[in-house]
Design an enzyme around this catalytic site. Structure first.
Site, PDB file in Angstrom:
ATOM      1  N   SER A   1       0.833  -1.188   0.000  1.00 32.35           N
ATOM      2  CA  SER A   1       0.000   0.000   0.000  1.00 32.35           C
ATOM      3  C   SER A   1       0.876   1.248   0.000  1.00 32.35           C
ATOM      4  O   SER A   1       1.802   1.367   0.796  1.00 32.35           O
ATOM      5  CB  SER A   1      -0.906  -0.002   1.241  1.00 32.35           C
ATOM      6  OG  SER A   1      -1.745   1.116   1.255  1.00 32.35           O
ATOM      7  N   GLY A   2       0.585   2.179  -0.913  1.00 36.31           N
ATOM      8  CA  GLY A   2       1.376   3.396  -1.033  1.00 36.31           C
ATOM      9  C   GLY A   2       2.499   3.302  -2.046  1.00 36.31           C
ATOM     10  O   GLY A   2       3.238   4.265  -2.247  1.00 36.31           O
TER      11      GLY A   2
ATOM     12  N   THR B   1      -2.091   2.581  -8.078  1.00 36.40           N
ATOM     13  CA  THR B   1      -3.222   3.262  -8.710  1.00 36.40           C
ATOM     14  C   THR B   1      -2.758   4.278  -9.738  1.00 36.40           C
ATOM     15  O   THR B   1      -3.307   4.362 -10.850  1.00 36.40           O
ATOM     16  CB  THR B   1      -4.088   3.950  -7.629  1.00 36.40           C
ATOM     17  OG1 THR B   1      -4.588   2.960  -6.733  1.00 36.40           O
ATOM     18  CG2 THR B   1      -5.254   4.685  -8.257  1.00 36.40           C
TER      19      THR B   1
END
Length: 614
Positions: free
Chosen positions: A175-176, A180
């Site tokens: 995550s991070g 995306t």
């Protein structure tokens, strides 16, 4: 910016290369608690031990004794476009190469068939139309392009154009890590490539390009949120399939979504926010009159389900600007004003239901509501009678034989019912939005379906998470990533090793499956973690305490599962630990049974489905 300028952006500085090569022969990597590894000079060789010297954090020259087995050799080659070209392919050399490239503005590095992208956490001049044109031209004159997310997209596009085979791009990471954003860059490049493949002879193609980008913008508002790791963390998995015809022109697209993190709607960890759409609705992107019509105030900090993570103001998130973009994206996708109002009404219901205050009569398992304002506002939007909804939440009916009996329930069960109502409304609204988005971007017809087409699929899955408190949501995400990593290993290593064996090459066999299979088996086996969780959800009065006892009793024999040792210094409680491929993760089991049940009382569904509410 011309081609030479772009080439300089993507090329490593030669001075750095020469400096590392000249010094590397007398140096070695040693473990370091602050930086993972530290480069040192070898002062003396004592056989199993080495005396090394280095410049300390305070600037003083220091010496220390280290075990030879803990050291790693430095690589003669350095600053490679592909880390597989390092002369020493060890942890320290790989990390140092990635770090050195990163500090010089080179965030992309090949790793064989894959591209490693280090999140720059700032805008970098590596994404533009001219950069797209550079990689398009480079693909025509050379087989190996500089490492870049555009080169990955271009190779996939070349695969459908030259090979006529379907392509898939897997974007994975913690995550991070930037999954995306890289997904969006790939989609933008593929759309640009299709736009430049040939002249437009179809009036629907430019519209499809716009609608595909708008679908991403719209869905992001309903599925992304700020977390402690990331201001725009994707709380869902998405598979975007883009179909092309023989000329490379965009035909249609489809988006499939997985594991929406519904629990975030009613509960956020410290430092986290709810989904973006909630804050956008309360921003100046919408008029005060519109919010008043929904029964809302403009201050998100005054609402329970929006402030559980603490400070909701983030200077890096412009809720007003993004709210306007969301409205424009929905309009371009064909949502009418009535349909958009319907969406915002559902979001408002979720906020207002979180404000309803429920109480319990002392000494009795009887719950009731304290105050009617929020309930009346919710029922006005839902067009149901407030008494029917309150009864369904606090005194649900049960059928015993031919009789229907109304049964009071305690506060805990009522709050579970409220949370279930909020989550089911949001989830069904979201699924409807996804279906509408797919209707807009799916341009296939009976005629086009009969024509030959190939597709490029892009998978953006929620990344591996290690939070301060890891609950059921983190377990589901990490389990999914465990399976993806197993697929990755099989695709890259197992199949390659099988070819080596078939060709009778000299090779020491490595069992790659064992590294992850033990954890996956512990989760999936007939009496594994998931089966035991499901069993506890089915038995009457199932609880997390009973579940934890079953997990410890049945799974402690495997080394990848262990009961957590409690410490008074730990501020967050963990109940058991699972060894994943990315590390050992402590999990808190509170709420797992209800989260896995994810059930909505039939009484509530009956109230919502009535046509004779008024």
């Amino acid at each position: 910016m011309d081609v030479e300028d772009i080439g300089r952006l993507l090329a490593p500085p030669p001075a750095v290369i020469s400096r590392e090569v000249n010094c590397v022969e007398s140096r070695i990597w040693i473990p370091d608690t602050e930086t993972a590894f530290r480069m040192c000079n070898v002062v003396a060789d004592k056989g199993d031990e080495l005396i090394v010297g280095y410049r300390g954090d305070q600037g003083f020259y220091e010496k220390k004794k280290v075990k030879r087995s803990e050291c790693q050799l430095t690589s003669i080659t350095h600053f490679c476009d592909d880390i597989c070209n390092l002369s020493e392919l060890n942890d320290a050399s790989v990390l140092h190469s990635l770090y050195s490239r990163y500090t010089n503005g080179l965030i992309h590095t090949y790793s064989g068939l894959f591209c490693v992208v280090v999140n720059p956490w700032k805008n970098v001049p590596l994404y533009s139309k001219k950069m797209m044109q550079f990689f398009k031209e480079q693909s025509k004159v050379q087989q190996i392009m500089p490492p870049h997310i555009y080169s990955v997209a271009q190779l996939a596009y070349d695969g459908i154009m030259n090979g006529g085979t379907n392509q898939s791009i897997l974007i994975t990471g913690e995550s991070g890590a930037g999954k995306t954003e890289n997904t969006k860059k790939i989609i933008e490049y593929l759309i640009w490539s299709a736009r430049n493949a040939c002249s437009f002879d179809s009036s629907s193609e430019p519209q499809l390009h716009s609608e595909l980008l708008c679908a991403g913008t719209a869905l992001e508002a309903f599925t992304n949120a700020r977390t402690v790791h990331n201001n725009n963390s994707s709380r869902i998995g998405k598979f975007i399939r883009i179909d092309f015809d023989d000329t490379g022109k965009l035909q249609s697209a489809q988006i499939e979504c997985y594991i929406l993190e519904k629990s975030r709607i009613v509960n956020q960890n410290e430092g986290d926010r709810n989904f973006h759409i909630f804050y956008q609705l309360l921003s100046t992107a919408f008029s005060n009159d519109f919010r008043e019509m929904l029964g809302l105030r403009a201050d998100p900090a005054s609402y329970k389900i929006l402030k559980q993570g603490g400070n909701i103001v983030d200077p890096n998130i412009n809720d007003c600007e993004h709210g306007i973009e969301t409205q424009e994206a929905l309009s371009r996708l064909g949502f009418s004003e009535h349909e958009k109002r319907f969406i915002y009404q559902i979001v408002a219901i979720c906020i207002l239901m979180g404000e309803v205050k429920f109480c319990e009569r002392q000494g009795l398992d009887i719950s009731y509501i304290d105050g009617q304002n929020e309930v009346e506002a919710v029922c006005s939007i839902l067009k149901v009678k407030s008494g029917n909804l309150i009864d369904a939440l606090t005194q649900p009916c049960i059928r015993i034989g031919d009789k229907v009996i109304r049964k009071s329930q305690n506060l805990k069960k009522t709050l579970f019912s409220v949370a279930a109502l909020i989550k089911v409304l949001y989830e069904r609204m979201f699924k409807w939005i996804v279906a509408r988005c797919n209707s807009a971007i799916d341009k296939r017809s009976a005629f086009t379906e009969s024509l030959h087409s190939t597709y490029i699929g892009v998978l953006d899955m929620a990344g591996f998470e290690i939070m301060k408190t890891n609950s059921f949501e983190q377990f589901c995400i990490n389990y999914t990533n465990e399976k993806l990593q197993q697929f990755f290993n099989h695709f890259l290593f197992v199949r390659e090793q099988t070819e080596y064996m078939e060709e009778q090459l000299e090779w020491n066999h490595i069992d790659y499956d064992d590294e992850l299979q033990v954890t996956i088996d512990m989760i999936e086996k007939p009496i594994g973690l998931l089966a035991l969780l499901q069993e506890e959800c089915l038995v009457p009065n199932g609880s997390e305490k009973a579940l934890l006892e079953k997990l410890i009793q049945n799974l402690s024999s495997t080394y990848v599962f262990a009961k957590s040792k409690q410490s008074s210094r730990n501020t967050s409680v963990s109940h058991f630990t699972v060894i994943h491929y990315a590390g050992s993760i402590p999990y808190n089991i509170d709420g797992w049974v209800e989260k896995n049940r994810d059930s909505v009382d039939q009484n509530i569904l009956d109230v919502l489905s009535r046509d004779d509410a008024f």
